[in-house]
Motif scaffolding. Structure first.
Motif, PDB file in Angstrom:
ATOM      1  N   VAL A   1     -10.636   3.170  -2.299  1.00  0.00           N
ATOM      2  CA  VAL A   1     -10.289   2.195  -1.200  1.00  0.00           C
ATOM      3  C   VAL A   1      -9.119   2.984  -0.116  1.00  0.00           C
ATOM      4  O   VAL A   1      -8.271   3.575  -0.410  1.00  0.00           O
TER       5      VAL A   1
ATOM      6  N   HIS B   1      -6.545   9.891   3.244  1.00  0.00           N
ATOM      7  CA  HIS B   1      -5.296   9.984   3.400  1.00  0.00           C
ATOM      8  C   HIS B   1      -4.733  11.687   3.382  1.00  0.00           C
ATOM      9  O   HIS B   1      -5.432  12.349   2.707  1.00  0.00           O
TER      10      HIS B   1
ATOM     11  N   SER C   1      -2.971  13.366   1.755  1.00  0.00           N
ATOM     12  CA  SER C   1      -2.913  14.049   0.470  1.00  0.00           C
ATOM     13  C   SER C   1      -4.331  14.533   0.144  1.00  0.00           C
ATOM     14  O   SER C   1      -4.398  15.524  -0.544  1.00  0.00           O
TER      15      SER C   1
ATOM     16  N   ALA D   1      -5.943   6.360  -5.432  1.00  0.00           N
ATOM     17  CA  ALA D   1      -4.570   5.653  -5.234  1.00  0.00           C
ATOM     18  C   ALA D   1      -4.339   4.042  -4.764  1.00  0.00           C
ATOM     19  O   ALA D   1      -3.617   3.470  -5.210  1.00  0.00           O
ATOM     20  N   GLN D   2      -5.463   3.763  -4.203  1.00  0.00           N
ATOM     21  CA  GLN D   2      -5.575   2.295  -3.374  1.00  0.00           C
ATOM     22  C   GLN D   2      -6.239   1.544  -4.406  1.00  0.00           C
ATOM     23  O   GLN D   2      -6.559   0.390  -4.001  1.00  0.00           O
TER      24      GLN D   2
ATOM     25  N   HIS E   1       3.643   4.687  -8.787  1.00  0.00           N
ATOM     26  CA  HIS E   1       4.234   3.674  -7.912  1.00  0.00           C
ATOM     27  C   HIS E   1       3.746   2.706  -7.197  1.00  0.00           C
ATOM     28  O   HIS E   1       4.381   1.737  -6.796  1.00  0.00           O
ATOM     29  N   LYS E   2       2.432   2.778  -6.931  1.00  0.00           N
ATOM     30  CA  LYS E   2       1.692   1.794  -6.254  1.00  0.00           C
ATOM     31  C   LYS E   2       1.130   0.537  -7.346  1.00  0.00           C
ATOM     32  O   LYS E   2       0.589  -0.265  -6.578  1.00  0.00           O
TER      33      LYS E   2
ATOM     34  N   ASN F   1       2.255  12.750  -8.891  1.00  0.00           N
ATOM     35  CA  ASN F   1       1.830  11.644  -7.976  1.00  0.00           C
ATOM     36  C   ASN F   1       0.324  11.839  -7.527  1.00  0.00           C
ATOM     37  O   ASN F   1      -0.249  13.029  -8.246  1.00  0.00           O
ATOM     38  N   ALA F   2      -0.290  11.051  -6.786  1.00  0.00           N
ATOM     39  CA  ALA F   2      -1.751  11.348  -6.544  1.00  0.00           C
ATOM     40  C   ALA F   2      -1.810  12.813  -5.691  1.00  0.00           C
ATOM     41  O   ALA F   2      -2.667  13.443  -5.982  1.00  0.00           O
ATOM     42  N   THR F   3      -1.087  12.952  -5.032  1.00  0.00           N
ATOM     43  CA  THR F   3      -0.974  14.354  -4.324  1.00  0.00           C
ATOM     44  C   THR F   3      -0.746  15.626  -4.995  1.00  0.00           C
ATOM     45  O   THR F   3      -1.638  16.422  -4.873  1.00  0.00           O
TER      46      THR F   3
ATOM     47  N   ASP G   1     -10.252   9.759  -4.707  1.00  0.00           N
ATOM     48  CA  ASP G   1      -8.974   9.549  -4.608  1.00  0.00           C
ATOM     49  C   ASP G   1      -8.828   7.879  -4.946  1.00  0.00           C
ATOM     50  O   ASP G   1      -9.275   6.939  -3.866  1.00  0.00           O
TER      51      ASP G   1
ATOM     52  N   THR H   1      -1.851   6.846  -8.612  1.00  0.00           N
ATOM     53  CA  THR H   1      -0.389   7.098  -8.755  1.00  0.00           C
ATOM     54  C   THR H   1       0.433   5.861  -9.056  1.00  0.00           C
ATOM     55  O   THR H   1      -0.029   4.863  -8.981  1.00  0.00           O
TER      56      THR H   1
ATOM     57  N   ALA I   1       1.001  -1.167  -0.134  1.00  0.00           N
ATOM     58  CA  ALA I   1      -0.045  -0.019  -0.037  1.00  0.00           C
ATOM     59  C   ALA I   1       0.909   1.293  -0.010  1.00  0.00           C
ATOM     60  O   ALA I   1       0.248   2.334  -0.351  1.00  0.00           O
TER      61      ALA I   1
ATOM     62  N   ASN J   1      -6.629   3.476   2.661  1.00  0.00           N
ATOM     63  CA  ASN J   1      -5.132   2.816   2.882  1.00  0.00           C
ATOM     64  C   ASN J   1      -4.991   2.194   4.175  1.00  0.00           C
ATOM     65  O   ASN J   1      -4.060   1.488   4.509  1.00  0.00           O
TER      66      ASN J   1
HETATM   67  C1  LIG Z   1      -5.437   6.524  -0.143  1.00  0.00           C
HETATM   68  C2  LIG Z   1      -4.003   7.286  -0.636  1.00  0.00           C
HETATM   69  N1  LIG Z   1      -4.115   8.561  -1.411  1.00  0.00           N
HETATM   70  C3  LIG Z   1      -3.209   9.165  -1.723  1.00  0.00           C
HETATM   71  C4  LIG Z   1      -1.858   8.820  -1.756  1.00  0.00           C
HETATM   72  C5  LIG Z   1      -0.785   9.622  -2.009  1.00  0.00           C
HETATM   73  O1  LIG Z   1      -0.036   9.011  -3.023  1.00  0.00           O
HETATM   74  P1  LIG Z   1       1.314   9.787  -3.447  1.00  0.00           P
HETATM   75  O2  LIG Z   1       2.233   9.803  -2.464  1.00  0.00           O
HETATM   76  O3  LIG Z   1       1.846   8.694  -4.467  1.00  0.00           O
HETATM   77  O4  LIG Z   1       0.922  11.000  -4.123  1.00  0.00           O
HETATM   78  C6  LIG Z   1      -1.621   7.615  -1.041  1.00  0.00           C
HETATM   79  C7  LIG Z   1      -0.319   7.050  -0.898  1.00  0.00           C
HETATM   80  O5  LIG Z   1      -0.241   6.346   0.113  1.00  0.00           O
HETATM   81  C8  LIG Z   1      -2.873   6.648  -0.497  1.00  0.00           C
HETATM   82  O6  LIG Z   1      -2.764   5.606  -0.091  1.00  0.00           O
END
Ligand SMILES: Cc1ncc(COP(=O)(O)O)c(C=O)c1O
Length: 409
Positions: free
Chosen positions: A155, A105, A107, A186-187, A209-210, A75-77, A184, A207, A12, A157
């Motif tokens: 989802v 999260h 972000s 990302a997960q 890298h996940k 990235n997602a952020t 969001d 994002t 994650a 995290n």
């Molecule tokens: C639910 C969720 N949103 C956003 C992010 C942010 O991803 P990134 O650090 O690649 O921007 C994460 C990263 O852990 C995440 O788990």
């Protein structure tokens, strides 16, 4: 790892990368490296084709028909910040309301908190219930005519909750017609089939890298009419159409939002990751993770001292299990597992509002991906047994903390 075969259960946070992804990036660096979009020479054309091909692959992967709606970011952020700066600053003012959940999260929390502080908007925070699911009654109640933006995770995290984002988006659009919905993902995108077009949201972020891709590349999807109307986030090269001494005009989508030289190799690596996941089939990825999660939940449930957060139903959660072992600090749990070659995460998981809501400082978290096996889950469980032994835990020595979303085993 520490003399043992590595068991990587920190997916994650970030995933490992397949050889195909590394080779695609290596091939670009060695054979096709040039700057994109502005070159006439063949090498530049090759680099541009590879970058735009990756965009098309990503669009197809998440069910987006128009690849111009796919903006590459870091990235997602950064994707969430882009929406806040460009759409948010223009459309959210004093007294307007932003609705989000307590389980976001950082972000997807701090960005909106700061925008609200800056613009005088009101932040409405919706709780989650005992299964880690959004409290629907509170969610509906939070939506008013003043709601300008609603955001939630696809989802979680931490809790692993899989939100019914289609349903939630529908509720928002019915109850708060002026609000945009930001999801969001990302997960979600790394772990299950996602079709953005069918969700009914207005912005969706994820994002690279996940999902087996490199760091430094992420995606913002936005509804075309919104992206067209939004001002650029960053200014400079690539994002312009014409610059004269007194004024400038902007490039077409998606390049209007991609100022400066992009992460070309990163996008190509993400394209290769998408190919890899597509070949596996996202339905199979989800099934594999659900099997591992179900097995891990069952085995963890046999250990008296383990407190699991979120739903115990693997259908309703992604491959993420956050837990504590009695009163043992999560960092101690992670250290003991590390000595066995098992990598898990511990801490607040960039979700301090949720930790506060749960009444805990931290949790340990195991998270699975395509390469994890049942045997690795067994090693993880053996590691937790070791934690119990090292700390000589007897469940009568302490009281299991109970909060709204804790399910004690
Ligand atoms: C639910 C969720 N949103 C956003 C992010 C942010 O991803 P990134 O650090 O690649 O921007 C994460 C990263 O852990 C995440 O788990």
């Amino acid at each position: 790892m520490n003399g043992k075969p590595l068991v990587y259960l920190d997916n994650a946070a970030t995933s490992q990368k397949p050889r195909q992804v590394l080779e695609a990036m290596d091939d670009y660096w060695r054979k096709h490296n040039a700057n994109v979009h502005r070159g006439i020479h063949t090498l530049s054309v090759e680099a541009t084709e590879r970058l735009e091909d990756a965009r098309k692959k990503v669009a197809d992967f998440v069910g987006v028909k128009d690849a111009r709606e796919i903006v590459f970011v870091r990235n997602a952020t950064e994707a969430i910040n882009l929406v806040a700066y460009s759409w948010g600053r223009l459309n959210i003012g004093r007294g307007d309301e932003i609705v989000l959940t307590v389980a976001e999260h950082h972000s997807n929390f701090v960005v909106w908190q700061q925008l609200a502080l800056e613009n005088g908007a009101v932040l409405k925070i919706v709780p989650v219930d005992e299964n880690g699911e959004i409290d629907l009654a509170a969610f509906k109640k939070a939506l008013t005519k003043k709601t300008k933006l609603v955001t939630f995770f696809h989802v979680s995290n931490v809790l692993g909750t899989v939100n019914d984002v289609h349903r939630l988006s529908g509720i928002v659009h019915r109850k708060a017609p002026r609000a945009v919905v930001v999801v969001d993902g990302a997960q979600a995108v790394p772990h299950m089939p996602v079709n953005i077009d069918s969700i009914g949201c207005d912005f969706y972020v994820f994002t690279g890298h996940k999902m087996l891709g490199p760091t430094g590349i992420g995606v913002l999807w936005g509804r075309r009419e919104f992206l067209e109307a939004m001002p650029p986030f960053l200014f400079g090269g690539e994002m312009i159409s014409k610059v004269s001494l007194g004024r400038s005009s902007w490039n077409e989508l998606p390049w209007k939002f991609e100022a400066g030289t992009p992460n070309i190799a990163g996008a190509i690596g993400l394209g290769a990751a998408v190919d890899y996941l597509t070949a596996l089939g996202m339905g199979n990825v989800r099934k594999h993770e659900m099997e591992l999660t179900e097995y891990a939940l069952k085995q963890l449930g046999k250990i008296d001292d383990v407190i699991i957060y979120g739903s115990k139903d693997s259908e309703k959660r992604g491959g993420v299990i956050a837990f504590n072992v009695g009163p043992v600090h999560a960092h101690d749990v992670a250290s003991i597992l590390d000595s066995e070659g098992i990598a898990i995460r511990s801490g607040h998981h960039c979700a301090q509002p949720l930790m506060e809501f749960l009444g805990i400082e931290s949790a340990a978290r195991a998270s699975f991906y395509i390469y994890n096996t049942k045997e690795e889950v067994d090693k993880f469980i053996a590691g937790i047994d070791k934690v119990v032994k090292v700390f000589k835990l007897r469940s009568t020595d302490y009281s299991l903390r109970s909060t709204a979303v804790v399910s004690s085993q």
